[in-house]
Design a protein around this motif. Structure first.
Motif, PDB file in Angstrom:
ATOM      1  N   PRO A  34      -8.083   7.320  12.965  1.00  0.00           N
ATOM      2  CA  PRO A  34      -7.478   6.790  14.047  1.00  0.00           C
ATOM      3  C   PRO A  34      -6.066   7.337  13.826  1.00  0.00           C
ATOM      4  O   PRO A  34      -5.382   6.990  15.302  1.00  0.00           O
ATOM      5  CB  PRO A  34      -7.796   5.616  14.067  1.00  0.00           C
ATOM      6  N   GLU A  35      -5.570   7.527  12.628  1.00  0.00           N
ATOM      7  CA  GLU A  35      -4.448   7.402  12.667  1.00  0.00           C
ATOM      8  C   GLU A  35      -3.699   8.711  12.953  1.00  0.00           C
ATOM      9  O   GLU A  35      -2.684   9.011  13.406  1.00  0.00           O
ATOM     10  CB  GLU A  35      -3.533   7.000  10.732  1.00  0.00           C
ATOM     11  N   LYS A  36      -4.055   9.737  12.266  1.00  0.00           N
ATOM     12  CA  LYS A  36      -4.173  11.013  12.165  1.00  0.00           C
ATOM     13  C   LYS A  36      -5.740  11.689  12.705  1.00  0.00           C
ATOM     14  O   LYS A  36      -6.592  12.003  12.682  1.00  0.00           O
ATOM     15  CB  LYS A  36      -4.103  11.809  11.174  1.00  0.00           C
ATOM     16  N   PRO A  37      -5.530  11.772  14.700  1.00  0.00           N
ATOM     17  CA  PRO A  37      -6.846  12.620  15.242  1.00  0.00           C
ATOM     18  C   PRO A  37      -7.225  13.478  14.409  1.00  0.00           C
ATOM     19  O   PRO A  37      -6.621  14.266  14.216  1.00  0.00           O
ATOM     20  CB  PRO A  37      -5.868  12.585  16.624  1.00  0.00           C
ATOM     21  N   LEU A  38      -8.391  14.387  14.295  1.00  0.00           N
ATOM     22  CA  LEU A  38      -9.255  15.421  14.400  1.00  0.00           C
ATOM     23  C   LEU A  38      -8.885  16.271  15.388  1.00  0.00           C
ATOM     24  O   LEU A  38      -9.754  15.927  16.290  1.00  0.00           O
ATOM     25  CB  LEU A  38     -11.096  15.396  13.754  1.00  0.00           C
ATOM     26  N   ILE A 100     -17.827  26.072   9.854  1.00  0.00           N
ATOM     27  CA  ILE A 100     -17.258  24.084   9.798  1.00  0.00           C
ATOM     28  C   ILE A 100     -16.272  23.955   9.819  1.00  0.00           C
ATOM     29  O   ILE A 100     -15.270  24.528   9.596  1.00  0.00           O
ATOM     30  CB  ILE A 100     -18.355  24.219   8.437  1.00  0.00           C
ATOM     31  N   GLY A 101     -15.890  22.486  10.265  1.00  0.00           N
ATOM     32  CA  GLY A 101     -14.763  22.353  10.318  1.00  0.00           C
ATOM     33  C   GLY A 101     -15.249  21.651  11.769  1.00  0.00           C
ATOM     34  O   GLY A 101     -15.541  21.400  12.784  1.00  0.00           O
ATOM     35  N   PRO A 102     -14.089  20.842  11.713  1.00  0.00           N
ATOM     36  CA  PRO A 102     -12.139  20.341  11.062  1.00  0.00           C
ATOM     37  C   PRO A 102     -12.471  19.643   9.452  1.00  0.00           C
ATOM     38  O   PRO A 102     -13.657  18.443   9.336  1.00  0.00           O
ATOM     39  CB  PRO A 102     -11.436  19.555  11.780  1.00  0.00           C
ATOM     40  N   LEU A 103     -12.053  20.121   8.232  1.00  0.00           N
ATOM     41  CA  LEU A 103     -12.251  19.785   6.877  1.00  0.00           C
ATOM     42  C   LEU A 103     -11.147  19.150   6.908  1.00  0.00           C
ATOM     43  O   LEU A 103      -9.923  20.284   6.681  1.00  0.00           O
ATOM     44  CB  LEU A 103     -12.733  20.646   6.299  1.00  0.00           C
ATOM     45  N   ARG A 104     -10.591  17.866   6.495  1.00  0.00           N
ATOM     46  CA  ARG A 104      -9.312  17.369   6.266  1.00  0.00           C
ATOM     47  C   ARG A 104      -9.087  18.169   4.767  1.00  0.00           C
ATOM     48  O   ARG A 104      -9.834  17.106   4.253  1.00  0.00           O
ATOM     49  CB  ARG A 104      -9.439  15.811   6.622  1.00  0.00           C
ATOM     50  N   ASP A 113      -6.347  20.200   8.810  1.00  0.00           N
ATOM     51  CA  ASP A 113      -7.463  20.467   9.087  1.00  0.00           C
ATOM     52  C   ASP A 113      -7.366  21.779   9.409  1.00  0.00           C
ATOM     53  O   ASP A 113      -7.464  22.156  10.296  1.00  0.00           O
ATOM     54  CB  ASP A 113      -7.720  19.857  10.612  1.00  0.00           C
ATOM     55  N   PHE A 114      -8.802  21.907   8.608  1.00  0.00           N
ATOM     56  CA  PHE A 114      -9.762  23.214   8.533  1.00  0.00           C
ATOM     57  C   PHE A 114     -10.877  23.802   8.805  1.00  0.00           C
ATOM     58  O   PHE A 114     -11.628  23.300   8.888  1.00  0.00           O
ATOM     59  CB  PHE A 114      -9.015  23.992   6.455  1.00  0.00           C
ATOM     60  N   PHE A 115     -11.468  24.575   9.164  1.00  0.00           N
ATOM     61  CA  PHE A 115     -12.107  25.525   9.523  1.00  0.00           C
ATOM     62  C   PHE A 115     -12.698  26.825   8.794  1.00  0.00           C
ATOM     63  O   PHE A 115     -11.692  27.493   8.465  1.00  0.00           O
ATOM     64  CB  PHE A 115     -12.281  25.855  11.355  1.00  0.00           C
ATOM     65  N   VAL A 116     -13.975  26.268   8.071  1.00  0.00           N
ATOM     66  CA  VAL A 116     -14.207  27.626   6.827  1.00  0.00           C
ATOM     67  C   VAL A 116     -15.516  28.551   7.440  1.00  0.00           C
ATOM     68  O   VAL A 116     -16.274  27.778   7.831  1.00  0.00           O
ATOM     69  CB  VAL A 116     -14.490  26.157   5.777  1.00  0.00           C
TER      70      VAL A 116
END
Length: 253
Positions: A34-38, A100-104, A113-116
């Motif tokens: 909610p604070e930082k959208p994914l 996979i991701g996003p991984l915060r 936020d990363f995609f692995v």
């Protein structure tokens, strides 16, 4: 693995130099969606059509993620560029790659936020990691902080009796500072930072700790330790009955 007080103090001092306690807490605290959208998840995870593949690739490219090398569209690597990386080179094999991701991640050096990418032929593996990444990210992300970094090698020197062991160690402690020069002769990136000793009867284990820059450093520290051992054997007033470059007390990075 255990670290010396001096090495741990160096790492903590380096962190304190970059972050105040308040800034460190802010850097590592969870960032809830909610604070930082994914970012949106990769679409069509179970769509194995060409359209599904194109849709996933477009989704990642639209976020500025380069896929040429991972998708096999980056052209063939010249054999000359692989010198030092492989022997008896004959070509390349292809392994399916999922993402996979996003991984915060809330870390000191990686934050966002990363995609692995994951290369595997094991069904359900990517889906399992994806579920884990989703839960971690929804909970505000994973905290990551490196408190120490080193690679070790532990040569073993075997003497005839405990008297020879004591004489060897007495000489070695006074000689330690000269070993750094031997390491510098073998690598531009590796640095000897500490030495621990373990005595088991007439056997002496020397646990040399190194930093290796961005490299995993296994070959680097093996070559450096061999150079150190050669110098020790040349200079020691007490010669071991036998010795081994690795005494099975070392650890990975």
């Amino acid at each position: 693995m255990p670290q010396s007080l001096s090495r741990s103090s160096e790492v903590i001092s380096a962190i304190k130099g970059d972050y105040s306690p308040e800034a460190l807490r802010e850097q590592l605290r969870p960032k809830l969606p909610p604070e930082k959208p994914l970012p949106k998840r990769v679409p069509g995870g179970n769509d194995f059509t060409e359209e599904g593949l194109s849709l996933r690739q477009k989704h990642l490219k639209d976020m500025g993620i380069t896929l040429d090398a991972l998708s096999g569209q980056g052209g063939r690597t010249s054999p000359e560029n692989l010198k030092g990386n492989i022997e008896n080179f004959i070509g390349f094999c292809q392994v399916p790659i999922g993402v996979i991701g996003p991984l915060r991640i809330n870390g000191l050096y990686a934050s966002g936020d990363f995609f692995v990418p994951l290369a595997t032929t094991e069904g359900a593996m990517v889906a399992s990691y994806q579920r884990g990444a989703y839960v971690i990210s929804q909970a505000g992300g994973a905290r990551a902080m490196c408190l120490t970094e080193s690679v070790s090698r532990a040569p073993c020197f075997i003497f005839n009796d405990l008297t020879e062991t004591g004489l060897f160690l007495n000489w070695l402690y006074s000689y330690y500072d000269q070993l750094h020069a031997e390491v510098d002769e073998t690598t531009r990136y590796g640095k000897l930072i500490d030495m621990k000793t373990t005595v088991n009867g007439s056997s002496v284990y020397l646990i040399f700790e190194y930093t290796t820059g961005d490299a995993a450093g296994q070959n680097m520290v093996t070559v450096a330790t061999e150079a150190i051992c050669t110098k020790i054997l040349e200079g020691s007033p007490v010669k071991p009955r036998t010795w081994y470059l690795e005494g099975n007390l070392s650890g990975d990075k």
